[in-house]
Structure formats: structure tokens, C-alpha cells
Design an enzyme around this catalytic site. Structure first.
Site, PDB file in Angstrom:
ATOM      1  N   CYS A   1       0.472  -1.554  -0.166  1.00  0.00           N
ATOM      2  CA  CYS A   1      -0.140  -0.158  -0.172  1.00  0.00           C
ATOM      3  C   CYS A   1       1.186   1.610   0.019  1.00  0.00           C
ATOM      4  O   CYS A   1       0.502   2.372  -0.253  1.00  0.00           O
ATOM      5  CB  CYS A   1      -1.133  -0.091   0.914  1.00  0.00           C
TER       6      CYS A   1
ATOM      7  N   ASN B   1     -10.347   0.242   0.906  1.00  0.00           N
ATOM      8  CA  ASN B   1      -8.662  -0.082   0.128  1.00  0.00           C
ATOM      9  C   ASN B   1      -8.670  -0.620  -0.866  1.00  0.00           C
ATOM     10  O   ASN B   1      -7.801  -1.805  -2.180  1.00  0.00           O
ATOM     11  CB  ASN B   1      -8.066  -0.617   1.458  1.00  0.00           C
TER      12      ASN B   1
ATOM     13  N   HIS C   1      -3.523   7.275   2.826  1.00  0.00           N
ATOM     14  CA  HIS C   1      -4.110   6.344   2.141  1.00  0.00           C
ATOM     15  C   HIS C   1      -5.000   5.719   2.821  1.00  0.00           C
ATOM     16  O   HIS C   1      -5.239   5.786   4.377  1.00  0.00           O
ATOM     17  CB  HIS C   1      -2.970   4.862   2.371  1.00  0.00           C
TER      18      HIS C   1
END
Ligand code: ACO
Length: 336
Positions: A120, A292, A262
Site C-alpha cells: 500500500c 482500500n 492512504h
């Protein structure tokens, strides 16, 4: 590293683009296949829905759409690029790189093309890597893409991970700034702690556990996560990374016009924003609509923020990510 008022890198983001699949999967849809509820997902994560690709769509397909949108905004042609960097935890293949696949899809050849693997945090790592090439003069026009099809590696019978992930891609174009300009990338901070690798892992498919009947039977090609431990790590590191990147830029949280974190869990984002006293209107949130999307989440957020007029010339933008590795990364950009 104490840097005081840092000198800008001389590299700016020229344009941004994004692409998400059309298919929307809501929490209520997931209630039909998993022992979960819309209420649990919303209150624990902030997610209401996510976008999911069809079976025949791979990360490079979304990457191409995002890249073409960014190229169109900049008025560049694919052949203008001399570097392509893709960040993805769900590359089309282990090799060739998704960047090379993307280059071919864009119908060009010749530019450098490679992938960055930092889960990520991948977009911030890729941005930093490509910007350094531009800063050094190795490349003049670089394309950086975060592209993910996490739905392909999620175990759709595991409620603890399946409800969290979504698919999408975001792209930015980098170029040198004019001599003496104070715009563009002001600082970057990257970090990792490999001791936490098992907390967030796709165990099989690489050289440790190559694909076999046994790995498939055990479901080792699916993403595995220790959610509670990742949560604790994330809350701490988002704040630490943001602080370090701001320090390297010679700025404080009071200078930040837009915080683009994020998008993994709204509670993690809220906790990190609280640490700096950032009001909600300075925090970009779209996790409710996309879940996500790993390396794609920050460039998607940038593309949406710009499209909605939330990014103005001169704004100080703080990007912060964390992810598998464990990894983390933050960057401060003066928008141009
Ligand atoms: N629906 C209903 N109940 C659930 C679900 C679900 N989807 N998932 C878990 N539960 C249950 C658990 O089984 C547990 O039940 P128990 O108490 O009976 O054992 C209970 O809910 C609480 O579980 P926790 O794991 O403690 O829940 P928590 O509040 O920690 O939330 C979450 C879980 C959302 C995963 C959180 O820990 C989190 O966000 N962690 C960080 C994840 C992250 O950021 N990952 C990023 C990287 S992803 C990547 O790199 C691709």
C-alpha cells in the site's frame, strides 16, 4: 534528518488521472455472501462500497485508463514518456513487469519501465523513485501509476479481509520545474520494517511457496492479514511519517492545505489527523466509495481532489501511506 527550509526537488506533478471499475459492490451485497453487516463494516472501517473488476480485467487495464486520462490532461502523447513506474501489490504477472505491459498497451517502446513493490506504500515509493530520476536528469517525462485488482487475491470467504479491499488505479505525470521554482515535490520520507512482513502477506506464488496443488488447497495465494496488529502499527506510523516528511520540507502541520492519506480505514485516518490537529475539511476521504485500493488509493484521491477543485496552485499537500512489508512513506508537495 534535519533539513530546515528544504530546497524543492525541481520536479512537479504535471497531471493526474484515475480509473475505477464500473461494478459497485456495496456492503449490503457482501451481507449476502459473508457473515457480516453493513453496520459493522461502516463503523469499523468507514467503507460503504467498493469497485470490483470483471474476471478478465487485470491491473494493467486499469493502469492504462488512468495513464491515458493523465496524458490527456497534460496534452502529452505516450511517446513523450521516457520512464514508466508502476506500483502494485497485484501485478499482472511476477514478470514481465506491469510497467512493461502498460508501456505496450500505450503503444510505445523505448522508455524505461519497471515495477515497485511496497504494497500500500507503493505509490509513494514509486513517486519518490521516478522523481529522483527526473531530478537527476535520467528522465524528463515520467509516468507513475498505482494500480490494483485486490479482488483477485482476496479470499471471498474471509470476512476479515474481503470487506476491506477494492480495485482501481491512479496515475501522475512528473516533469522538471522551471529554474528557481518553489513548486513540486518538497520532501519524501520512506521507511520499512521487514520484521513485520508476516502481518500482511500473500504467502504463495513466489519462490518461497511456488504455486502447487498444496498451496492452492491451503489458500496460500490469498492475502492474509493480522488486522489488529496492522491497525496499531498504522496509527503510529502515519503520524510519525507525516511528521518526518513535514520536517524535511521545513514545514509544520499548520502549513498543510490538504492531507491525502492512504485509505485503509477511516479510524486510522482520523487518528492520524487528530494527532496534528488537522480539521476534517483538510483531510481527503473517499474510502466510503472505494475501500482500500492499496497503491492506487493516493493517486485516485489526488485525481478526485483536483477534479473537485480542492487542489489549488501553491497548496501544500501531504501524502502518507503505510502497508505490507511493513513499509511506510510520506511526501510533501507544493501543488502547481
Ligand atoms: N464483519 C463482522 N464481524 C467481523 C468482520 C466482518 N467483516 N471482520 C471481523 N469481524 C469480527 C471478528 O471476528 C471479531 O470477532 P470476535 O471479537 O468474536 O473475535 C470482531 O469482529 C472484532 O475483530 P477485530 O479484528 O478486533 O476488529 P477491529 O476493530 O480491529 O477491525 C479491521 C478490524 C477493520 C481489519 C482493523 O483491524 C483494521 O482496519 N486493521 C488495519 C487493516 C489495514 O489497514 N490494512 C492495510 C493494508 S491492506 C494491503 O496492504 C493490501
Amino acid at each position: 534528518m534535519e533539513q530546515g527550509k528544504a530546497k524543492p526537488w525541481g520536479v512537479r506533478i504535471r497531471a493526474v488521472g484515475m480509473a475505477v471499475p464500473e461494478k459497485v459492490v456495496t456492503n449490503h451485497d457482501l451481507e449476502k455472501i459473508l457473515d457480516t453487516s453493513d453496520e459493522w463494516i461502516r463503523t469499523r472501517t468507514g467503507i460503504r462500497e467498493r469497485r470490483i473488476v470483471d474476471r478478465d480485467v487485470a491491473s494493467s487495464d486499469l493502469a492504462e485508463r488512468a495513464a491515458r486520462e493523465a496524458l490527456g490532461k497534460a496534452g502529452w502523447e505516450p511517446q513523450d514518456l521516457d520512464l514508466i513506474v508502476v506500483a502494485s501489490a497485484t501485478p499482472d504477472h511476477i514478470f514481465p513487469s506491469t510497467a512493461a505491459v502498460l508501456q505496450a498497451k500505450l503503444g510505445v517502446a523505448g522508455s524505461g519501465a519497471f515495477d515497485v513493490s511496497a504494497a500500500c506504500s507503493g505509490f509513494v515509493y514509486a513517486l519518490s523513485t521516478a522523481a529522483a530520476q527526473v531530478k537527476m536528469g535520467v528522465a524528463r517525462r515520467a509516468l507513475v501509476v498505482g494500480a490494483e485488482t485486490l479482488s483477485k487475491i482476496v479470499d471471498w470467504t474471509d470476512r476479515s479481509t474481503a470487506v476491506l479491499m477494492g480495485d482501481g488505479a491512479g496515475a501522475v505525470l512528473l516533469e522538471p520545474t522551471e529554474e528557481g521554482s518553489d513548486e513540486g515535490i518538497l520532501s519524501v520520507y520512506l521507511g520499512a520494517d521487514g520484521r513485520g512482513g508476516d502481518l500482511l502477506i500473500q504467502p504463495a506464488g513466489g519462490s518461497r511457496y511456488p504455486a502447487s496443488e498444496e498451496t492452492v488447497r491451503q489458500g496460500l495465494h490469498y492475502l492474509k492479514m493480522n488486522g489488529r496488529e496492522v491497525f496499531k502499527f498504522a496509527v503510529q506510523i502515519m503520524g510519525d511519517a507525516a511528521e518526518e516528511a513535514l520536517k524535511r520540507a521545513g514545514l509544520t502541520s499548520e502549513d498543510v492545505d490538504l492531507y491525502v492519506p492512504h485509505q485503509a480505514n477511516q479510524r486510522i485516518i482520523d487518528a492520524s489527523a487528530r494527532r496534528f490537529g488537522l480539521p476534517a475539511e483538510k483531510v481527503w476521504l473517499n474510502i466510503d466509495r472505494y475501500g482500500n485500493t492499496s497503491a492506487a488509493s493516493i493517486p485516485i484521491a489526488l485525481a478526485e481532489a483536483e477534479a473537485q477543485g480542492r487542489l489549488k496552485k501553491g497548496d501544500i499537500v501531504l501524502l502518507v501511506a503505510f502497508g505490507g512489508g511493513l513499509t511506510w512513506g510520506a511526501a510533501v508537495v507544493r501543488w502547481s
